[in-house]
Write a protein that holds these residues in place. Structure first.
Motif, PDB file in Angstrom:
ATOM      1  N   ILE A 194       0.861  -1.176   0.000  1.00 48.35           N
ATOM      2  CA  ILE A 194       0.000   0.000   0.000  1.00 48.35           C
ATOM      3  C   ILE A 194       0.900   1.229   0.000  1.00 48.35           C
ATOM      4  CG2 ILE A 194      -1.847   1.226   1.192  1.00 48.35           C
ATOM      5  CD1 ILE A 194      -2.508  -1.428   2.611  1.00 48.35           C
ATOM      6  N   ILE A 195       0.752   2.076  -0.997  1.00 45.01           N
ATOM      7  CA  ILE A 195       1.579   3.282  -1.113  1.00 45.01           C
ATOM      8  C   ILE A 195       0.660   4.495  -1.013  1.00 45.01           C
ATOM      9  CG2 ILE A 195       3.240   4.532  -2.532  1.00 45.01           C
ATOM     10  CD1 ILE A 195       3.954   1.942  -3.885  1.00 45.01           C
ATOM     11  N   PHE A 196       0.970   5.358  -0.065  1.00 45.67           N
ATOM     12  CA  PHE A 196       0.179   6.555   0.157  1.00 45.67           C
ATOM     13  C   PHE A 196       0.780   7.735  -0.599  1.00 45.67           C
ATOM     14  CE2 PHE A 196      -0.529   3.774   3.741  1.00 45.67           C
ATOM     15  CZ  PHE A 196      -1.902   3.811   3.900  1.00 45.67           C
ATOM     16  N   ARG A 197      -0.014   8.762  -0.767  1.00 41.21           N
ATOM     17  CA  ARG A 197       0.423   9.922  -1.532  1.00 41.21           C
ATOM     18  C   ARG A 197       1.605  10.623  -0.871  1.00 41.21           C
ATOM     19  NH1 ARG A 197      -4.393  13.527  -3.240  1.00 41.21           N
ATOM     20  NH2 ARG A 197      -4.709  11.700  -4.593  1.00 41.21           N
ATOM     21  N   ASP A 198       1.695  10.549   0.446  1.00 37.70           N
ATOM     22  CA  ASP A 198       2.799  11.214   1.141  1.00 37.70           C
ATOM     23  C   ASP A 198       4.095  10.426   1.089  1.00 37.70           C
ATOM     24  OD1 ASP A 198       2.201   9.126   2.778  1.00 37.70           O
ATOM     25  OD2 ASP A 198       1.767  10.323   4.563  1.00 37.70           O
ATOM     26  N   GLY A 199       4.113   9.279   0.387  1.00 36.06           N
ATOM     27  CA  GLY A 199       5.336   8.510   0.207  1.00 36.06           C
ATOM     28  C   GLY A 199       5.494   7.329   1.130  1.00 36.06           C
ATOM     29  N   VAL A 200       4.603   7.132   2.093  1.00 33.45           N
ATOM     30  CA  VAL A 200       4.694   5.998   3.007  1.00 33.45           C
ATOM     31  C   VAL A 200       4.382   4.713   2.249  1.00 33.45           C
ATOM     32  CG1 VAL A 200       3.723   4.934   5.073  1.00 33.45           C
ATOM     33  CG2 VAL A 200       4.143   7.395   5.011  1.00 33.45           C
ATOM     34  N   ILE A 201       5.245   3.733   2.392  1.00 39.44           N
ATOM     35  CA  ILE A 201       5.090   2.432   1.739  1.00 39.44           C
ATOM     36  C   ILE A 201       4.887   1.386   2.827  1.00 39.44           C
ATOM     37  CG2 ILE A 201       6.167   0.734   0.217  1.00 39.44           C
ATOM     38  CD1 ILE A 201       7.856   3.011  -0.932  1.00 39.44           C
ATOM     39  N   VAL A 202       3.792   0.647   2.733  1.00 43.08           N
ATOM     40  CA  VAL A 202       3.423  -0.320   3.758  1.00 43.08           C
ATOM     41  C   VAL A 202       3.238  -1.685   3.110  1.00 43.08           C
ATOM     42  CG1 VAL A 202       1.612  -1.008   5.376  1.00 43.08           C
ATOM     43  CG2 VAL A 202       2.349   1.372   5.277  1.00 43.08           C
ATOM     44  N   LEU A 203       3.853  -2.690   3.715  1.00 49.49           N
ATOM     45  CA  LEU A 203       3.597  -4.078   3.339  1.00 49.49           C
ATOM     46  C   LEU A 203       2.598  -4.645   4.336  1.00 49.49           C
ATOM     47  CD1 LEU A 203       4.194  -6.543   1.555  1.00 49.49           C
ATOM     48  CD2 LEU A 203       6.080  -7.108   3.105  1.00 49.49           C
ATOM     49  N   TRP A 204       1.404  -4.961   3.851  1.00 55.39           N
ATOM     50  CA  TRP A 204       0.307  -5.376   4.718  1.00 55.39           C
ATOM     51  C   TRP A 204       0.136  -6.890   4.660  1.00 55.39           C
ATOM     52  CZ3 TRP A 204      -2.692  -2.969   8.264  1.00 55.39           C
ATOM     53  CH2 TRP A 204      -3.878  -3.594   8.671  1.00 55.39           C
ATOM     54  N   GLY A 205       0.055  -7.501   5.842  1.00 50.74           N
ATOM     55  CA  GLY A 205      -0.244  -8.918   5.927  1.00 50.74           C
ATOM     56  C   GLY A 205      -1.749  -9.135   5.880  1.00 50.74           C
ATOM     57  N   SER A 230      -3.727 -11.971   6.000  1.00 51.95           N
ATOM     58  CA  SER A 230      -4.320 -12.861   7.000  1.00 51.95           C
ATOM     59  C   SER A 230      -4.101 -12.339   8.422  1.00 51.95           C
ATOM     60  CB  SER A 230      -3.745 -14.270   6.864  1.00 51.95           C
ATOM     61  OG  SER A 230      -2.332 -14.250   7.022  1.00 51.95           O
ATOM     62  N   GLU A 231      -2.950 -11.672   8.674  1.00 51.38           N
ATOM     63  CA  GLU A 231      -2.663 -11.157  10.005  1.00 51.38           C
ATOM     64  C   GLU A 231      -3.389  -9.849  10.300  1.00 51.38           C
ATOM     65  OE1 GLU A 231      -0.560 -11.793   7.627  1.00 51.38           O
ATOM     66  OE2 GLU A 231       1.232 -12.869   8.294  1.00 51.38           O
ATOM     67  N   SER A 232      -3.830  -9.131   9.223  1.00 49.46           N
ATOM     68  CA  SER A 232      -4.474  -7.822   9.361  1.00 49.46           C
ATOM     69  C   SER A 232      -3.586  -6.852  10.132  1.00 49.46           C
ATOM     70  CB  SER A 232      -5.837  -7.946  10.050  1.00 49.46           C
ATOM     71  OG  SER A 232      -6.765  -8.554   9.206  1.00 49.46           O
ATOM     72  N   LYS A 233      -2.337  -6.758   9.714  1.00 56.54           N
ATOM     73  CA  LYS A 233      -1.427  -5.821  10.365  1.00 56.54           C
ATOM     74  C   LYS A 233      -0.293  -5.466   9.407  1.00 56.54           C
ATOM     75  CE  LYS A 233       1.793  -9.090  12.483  1.00 56.54           C
ATOM     76  NZ  LYS A 233       2.450  -9.493  13.746  1.00 56.54           N
ATOM     77  N   VAL A 234       0.428  -4.408   9.801  1.00 55.73           N
ATOM     78  CA  VAL A 234       1.565  -3.958   9.012  1.00 55.73           C
ATOM     79  C   VAL A 234       2.739  -4.892   9.255  1.00 55.73           C
ATOM     80  CG1 VAL A 234       3.218  -2.082   8.660  1.00 55.73           C
ATOM     81  CG2 VAL A 234       0.808  -1.564   9.040  1.00 55.73           C
ATOM     82  N   VAL A 235       3.284  -5.427   8.184  1.00 53.67           N
ATOM     83  CA  VAL A 235       4.453  -6.299   8.279  1.00 53.67           C
ATOM     84  C   VAL A 235       5.742  -5.502   8.119  1.00 53.67           C
ATOM     85  CG1 VAL A 235       5.621  -8.273   7.223  1.00 53.67           C
ATOM     86  CG2 VAL A 235       3.136  -8.270   7.437  1.00 53.67           C
ATOM     87  N   TYR A 236       5.694  -4.474   7.293  1.00 56.06           N
ATOM     88  CA  TYR A 236       6.901  -3.700   6.995  1.00 56.06           C
ATOM     89  C   TYR A 236       6.477  -2.306   6.557  1.00 56.06           C
ATOM     90  CZ  TYR A 236      11.368  -2.463   4.756  1.00 56.06           C
ATOM     91  OH  TYR A 236      12.537  -1.849   4.393  1.00 56.06           O
ATOM     92  N   MET A 237       7.246  -1.291   6.944  1.00 61.58           N
ATOM     93  CA  MET A 237       6.935   0.087   6.575  1.00 61.58           C
ATOM     94  C   MET A 237       8.209   0.830   6.253  1.00 61.58           C
ATOM     95  SD  MET A 237       4.964   3.088   8.734  1.00 61.58           S
ATOM     96  CE  MET A 237       3.359   2.370   8.464  1.00 61.58           C
ATOM     97  N   THR A 238       8.148   1.647   5.197  1.00 59.51           N
ATOM     98  CA  THR A 238       9.282   2.476   4.797  1.00 59.51           C
ATOM     99  C   THR A 238       8.753   3.674   4.032  1.00 59.51           C
ATOM    100  OG1 THR A 238      11.445   2.465   3.711  1.00 59.51           O
ATOM    101  CG2 THR A 238       9.681   1.264   2.630  1.00 59.51           C
ATOM    102  N   GLY A 239       9.644   4.460   3.474  1.00 59.36           N
ATOM    103  CA  GLY A 239       9.240   5.609   2.665  1.00 59.36           C
ATOM    104  C   GLY A 239       8.932   6.828   3.496  1.00 59.36           C
ATOM    105  N   GLY A 240       8.178   7.753   2.907  1.00 55.20           N
ATOM    106  CA  GLY A 240       7.905   9.034   3.541  1.00 55.20           C
ATOM    107  C   GLY A 240       8.726  10.124   2.894  1.00 55.20           C
ATOM    108  N   ASN A 241       8.250  11.355   2.975  1.00 50.80           N
ATOM    109  CA  ASN A 241       8.906  12.455   2.271  1.00 50.80           C
ATOM    110  C   ASN A 241      10.162  12.960   2.960  1.00 50.80           C
ATOM    111  OD1 ASN A 241       7.322  12.712   0.014  1.00 50.80           O
ATOM    112  ND2 ASN A 241       5.836  14.047   1.024  1.00 50.80           N
TER     113      ASN A 241
END
Length: 1046
Positions: A199-210, A212-223
């Motif tokens: 999931i990539i947001f307009r502000d640059g945040v990049i999220v890897l979403w699990g 089945s777990e319904s949670k963030v597995v990994y996060m990076t990015g941002g301005n």
């Protein structure tokens, strides 16, 4: 034979043989689109089904064009059509999803070509992604939340799933009220589409979403961490650049292009190890920054596409252009695991910005070598192709420091039309032919070149001529066109794919011109086998084909002639551009009208000009229409020529002398540009014939009428009045709009007129009463298309078949009468989807083939540092691959509520719902302050939910047993007063009737005291607000005073 019938019908309708008995009836009219061929105007989006090789093109007026194998094509359009925002296939399922700018989610059945369902989203949809090989899709909105929808494969309707990805759970912020919170891109992770999604947001945040777990597995990015000097920028596009899902590239609004690393989970053990190494993501640093020159011009990276190649041939396609400026650039670079420090790139030679791109397969024959083509949709709506193998060859040769040639740009256009059509005539004949064989249907696609062919030889029509000439006896519709370069072509229109038959190149003075002179008028008489055409310079060409009756009695054998072989050509130079032509074979006279008001009479025997007469008019000088007719003057029968001028006036001439028979011209009070003049001859000889299928209308006139149609009105005069110069109208109808084309339509029951208006609408009216019958639309066409470009030419036959050709881009075939089987193979040509197609498992790979990766190159070592040392996951491609069991697992996951509904739709509930509050529902306690910063979900809610359900299942039998026992005791009068004991313990009365008022009074007094506290706080806030308001007013007065003094 059909040729005799064609000649018979043409003779009857052109020369008035037999006359007309009735007007057209409403039950005989059925306006409809028969076939659309080519690229639709105003194209705006692309989508591709790589399994069935179906390309979809959406337009800005809501139409969707489908292109399948073997030249199959279909046009889709809904009643409430809006421009498309997102377009994507459910591959191998026969479904196409179109999301409009009004946030309408349309699901189309590709096989049956109809709109299955429409779902309207309450939020603005900013991103969209289909989970391939399933029936699910993600929708990202402007508030940063993601919902899941399912398209039922049987019922073909949309189901809103319970699964949600709220913004505060994925992004980490509490609310998503800023403009940067929108979801820009949703990318299911390759090899784990059902388990992981980026999931990539307009502000640059990049999220890897699990999932089945319904949670963030990994996060990076941002301005902030990666932006130099904190310049503002937003994410615009993104795509995977690794077949295993370990790397992705992101394009930004300021021209930046960053490569980011993403963790890949192989099994549960590696996943846990990854979660312990989350500290590596705190740096928020990309693996690589691509410097392609977009940053210097601040050009947004509109779209990205990565194509896997063998060895070192993997490529990244980068498209950037600015809406405000004129800068645009489309580049292709080599991007794989062995990327060198020297950037290898190719800048495609585009003259305008590119709106969309797709990679398609151009191979129709399984025995041929597979060829891939890059399809680019340009800003003007045109499509162009590049051979992808040529792009790959160019990059590899540049890598080897050679000097390769730039790949060729191929425009997508209708085959064989080297020059635009300027004028056309359509002749339709036999409407009840023998049924085509299955062999004819399957051979049709191979005979006609593909629109998206990258083989130049395939688009050359020379190899097709001999095959078509041997089959011309099957032709039932003939289409004759004049072109911009002076060429006249004959086409077989029996099938809506126009197949070329004969091409006549200009001779005489036109040959001296390098570009040719446009043909402005033409007429073809099938009976006499004479073709007459005229051009803009006033040169009229008279082509007479030799009449050699063959054994098969095929009158149209002349079309098998070679250039200059079986026909003779005569040229006549006239004064002014040729605008109208009329041929009378019985008298062997040819009349030609020009733009300067000249009418020339030519003797066909000696090709000599008998006379030339010039006539003036009120506003327009040109001669618009000419028609021969026999008429009576006093006691004499004369051959008359009716001359229709461009200003809607009508003159009657003596054919032999050219003198005016009428004392004066009949004309409207206000001149209006004429479109059509036609003589309608009514036959009353068989009024009392009881054997007629349709009874004759007694209200029909007793003599012939002259019809004049202009841009503003349709007028009918008696022919006798026109000869006498009497300006008395028989009937008149003022049109509601500006008419741009008119044609007379004949059916078995009567006659009518077809009118096409400026807005693309068409009307059918009966003659001579001009009664409105039905209306229809030309599917996105408008007067601006027809007028702004002389290359858009409408043409209708007397049987009500309409063909509109727009330059070399598209051809529309439209039928207005109830008759069927006018064209062959239509049902086969519109069947773009083959449900019986057997696809192999390797066909399910959507453009990225899993292969063993080598951790080398510039960012290969960096990936190893970020990910840690792992086993080669590509050796276990089925570990997280999609399967039937995965589909069932997704169904279970998406059918379960993973987050509370109120928590997810809190923003919408406040706005859209009116909630009735009770005094007991008011919570007057102070709200606890929430911690600032990004929040992460640390618990697996689904796992705890399953455990609680298991505990509940164990306790439920015992509870049910105890409840049943209590019921039995109550029935026996031995109820245990457990409730009374509890009440006594907490100081409540045992008698319910006495305790209820006391409880209510206590609750009321408690709420009153709380309300008093709120009242005090409110008064304090009001005081602060008043002081702030007074300060603001004082500041405003000071500013105004300063402005006056300065």
């Amino acid at each position: 034979m059909f040729v005799k019938k064609l000649v018979e019908m043409a003779s009857k309708k052109q020369h008035g043989g037999g006359g007309i008995n009735n007007g057209l009836r409403a039950e005989d009219v059925n306006p409809r689109l028969t076939f659309h061929h080519g690229i639709p105007a105003r194209s705006s989006a692309l989508a591709y089904d790589s399994i069935h090789n179906i390309l979809a093109i959406a337009t800005s007026n809501g139409r969707i064009k489908l292109f399948g194998k073997k030249n199959t094509q279909a046009l889709l359009q809904s009643d409430n059509a809006f421009p498309s925002k997102f377009l994507q296939f459910f591959e191998n399922k026969g479904m196409l999803v179109n999301i409009t700018i009004r946030n309408h989610i349309e699901v189309w059945d590709v096989e049956e070509r109809y709109l299955c369902c429409v779902h309207i989203s309450d939020e603005e949809i900013t991103s969209f992604s289909v989970i391939q090989q399933s029936s699910y899709m993600y929708l990202g909105d402007c508030h940063g939340s993601i919902t899941v929808l399912k398209v039922d494969p049987e019922l073909r309707h949309i189901i809103h799933m319970q699964y949600r990805i709220p913004f505060k759970e994925s992004h980490g912020m509490v609310t998503g009220e800023t403009n940067d919170s929108a979801v820009v891109s949703i990318l299911p992770q390759p090899m784990a589409e059902a388990k992981r999604v980026i999931i990539i947001f307009r502000d640059g945040v990049i999220v890897l979403w699990g999932v089945s777990e319904s949670k963030v597995v990994y996060m990076t990015g941002g301005n902030a961490p990666v932006s130099s000097h904190h310049e503002p920028k937003e994410v615009v596009s993104a795509c995977w650049v690794c077949s295993s899902g370990s790397k992705l590239v992101v394009g930004y609004s300021n021209g930046d292009i960053f490569l980011w690393a993403v963790p890949v989970a192989v099994d549960q053990k590696n996943l846990v190890a990854l979660n312990k190494r989350e500290s590596y993501a705190a740096s928020n640093l990309p693996l690589l920054k691509l410097n392609l020159g977009y940053k210097m011009e601040k050009v947004p990276i509109v779209s990205l596409r990565w194509v896997v190649g063998e060895g070192k041939a993997s490529r990244l396609y980068v498209n950037g252009f600015s809406e405000s400026g004129s800068f645009h650039s489309f580049q292709v670079i080599i991007l794989n695991e062995n990327t060198e420090s020297r950037m290898i790139k190719l800048v495609l030679p585009l003259t305008e910005a590119c709106l969309a791109m797709e990679m398609i397969s151009c191979c129709n024959d399984k025995n041929k070598h597979k060829q891939n083509a890059l399809v680019l949709l340009l800003k003007s709506g045109d499509l162009c192709l590049f051979d992808d193998s040529e792009i790959e060859r160019y990059l590899l040769q540049c890598q080897s420091k050679l000097s390769p040639s730039v790949p060729n740009l191929i425009r997508v256009r209708l085959p064989y039309i080297d020059s635009s059509i300027t004028v056309a005539k359509l002749y339709t004949g036999n409407t009840f032919p023998s049924s085509p064989t299955a062999e004819d249907q399957f051979q049709l696609g191979s005979k006609y070149p593909s629109l998206f062919s990258i083989d130049s030889k395939e688009k050359d029509g020379n190899h097709l001529s001999s095959a078509r000439l041997r089959e011309f006896s099957k032709t039932r519709n003939l289409y004759v066109t004049g072109h911009q370069d002076g060429v006249v072509n004959f086409w077989d229109a029996s099938c809506p794919l126009l197949l070329p038959i004969l091409s006549l190149k200009p001779q005489g003075e036109a040959v001296n011109s390098s570009t040719g002179v446009p043909v402005t008028a033409l007429i073809f008489d099938i009976d006499s086998q004479i073709l007459v055409s005229g051009d803009r310079n006033g040169l009229a060409r008279i082509i007479m084909f030799k009449k050699e009756q063959s054994a098969t009695e095929n009158i149209l054998h002349f079309l098998q002639a070679k250039q200059g072989g079986d026909y003779t050509t005569h040229c006549v130079k006239l004064n002014g551009a040729v605008q109208s032509i009329s041929l009378h074979p019985d008298s062997k006279h040819l009349a030609i009208g020009t733009s300067k008001g000249y009418v020339s009479m030519i003797d066909m025997d000696g090709i000599t000009i008998l006379y030339q007469k010039q006539f003036s008019s009120q506003a327009y000088m040109g001669v618009n229409s000419l028609q021969f007719e026999k008429c009576s003057q006093y006691i004499y029968q004369k051959n008359a020529l009716l001359v229709g001028m461009e200003d809607s006036s009508v003159l009657v001439l003596d054919v032999d002398t050219g003198n005016i028979l009428s004392p004066g011209a009949i004309h409207p009070k206000k001149p209006s540009k004429a479109l059509l003049m036609q003589i309608l001859a009514w036959n009353h000889a068989d009024r009392n014939d009881s054997s007629r299928e349709y009874p004759v209308d007694d209200t029909m006139p007793n003599e012939s009428l002259v019809l004049v149609c202009s841009e503003k009105a349709v007028r009918l005069y008696f022919l006798s009045h026109a000869i006498q110069g009497i300006k008395k109208l028989y009937n008149k109808k003022k049109l509601n709009g500006s008419c741009c084309y008119a044609s007379i339509v004949y059916s078995s029951s009567g006659v009518g007129i077809l009118l096409i208006f400026a807005n693309g609408e068409m009307e059918l009216r009966s003659l001579p009463d001009l009664t409105f019958l039905k209306e229809a639309s030309l599917n996105g066409w408008s007067y601006s298309n027809l007028k702004s470009s002389s290359n858009s030419v409408p043409c209708a036959s007397s049987e009500g078949e309409l063909v509109v050709v727009n330059s070399d881009q598209e051809a529309i075939f439209f039928s207005v009468l109830l008759q069927d089987n006018v064209y062959r193979h239509v049902e086969h040509l519109i069947q773009v989807y083959n449900k019986d197609l057997v696809t192999s498992q390797e066909g399910f790979c959507t453009g990225m083939i899993a292969h063993k990766e080598k951790k080398k190159g510039v960012f290969g070592v960096m990936v190893k540092d970020v990910m840690g040392t792992k086993s080669n996951h590509s050796q276990q491609p089925n570990a997280l691959n999609f399967s039937v069991g995965t589909s069932e697992e997704l169904s279970e996951i998406f059918s379960t509520t993973n987050f509370p509904q109120d928590d997810v739709n809190k923003y919408r509930a406040v706005i859209d719902q009116d909630v009735e509050l009770d005094i007991d529902d008011i919570d007057l306690d102070d709200i606890k302050e929430k911690t600032k910063g990004k929040s992460f979900v640390g618990l697996n809610t689904q796992m705890w939910g399953k455990k609680l359900k298991a505990i509940k299942g164990k306790l439920k039998p015992k509870m049910d047993e105890k409840v049943n026992q209590n019921k039995e005791d109550n029935e026996n009068g031995n109820a245990v007063g457990a409730v009374d004991l509890i009440k006594k313990k907490y100081g409540y009365s045992v008698n319910n009737e006495l305790s209820i008022p006391k409880i209510a009074a206590s609750k009321l007094s408690e709420n009153v005291s709380k309300l008093k506290g709120i009242g005090m706080k409110t008064s304090e806030m009001e005081g602060s607000a008043q002081s702030f308001s007074s300060m603001a007013k004082q500041l405003l007065r000071n500013v105004q005073h300063d402005q006056r003094t300065t």
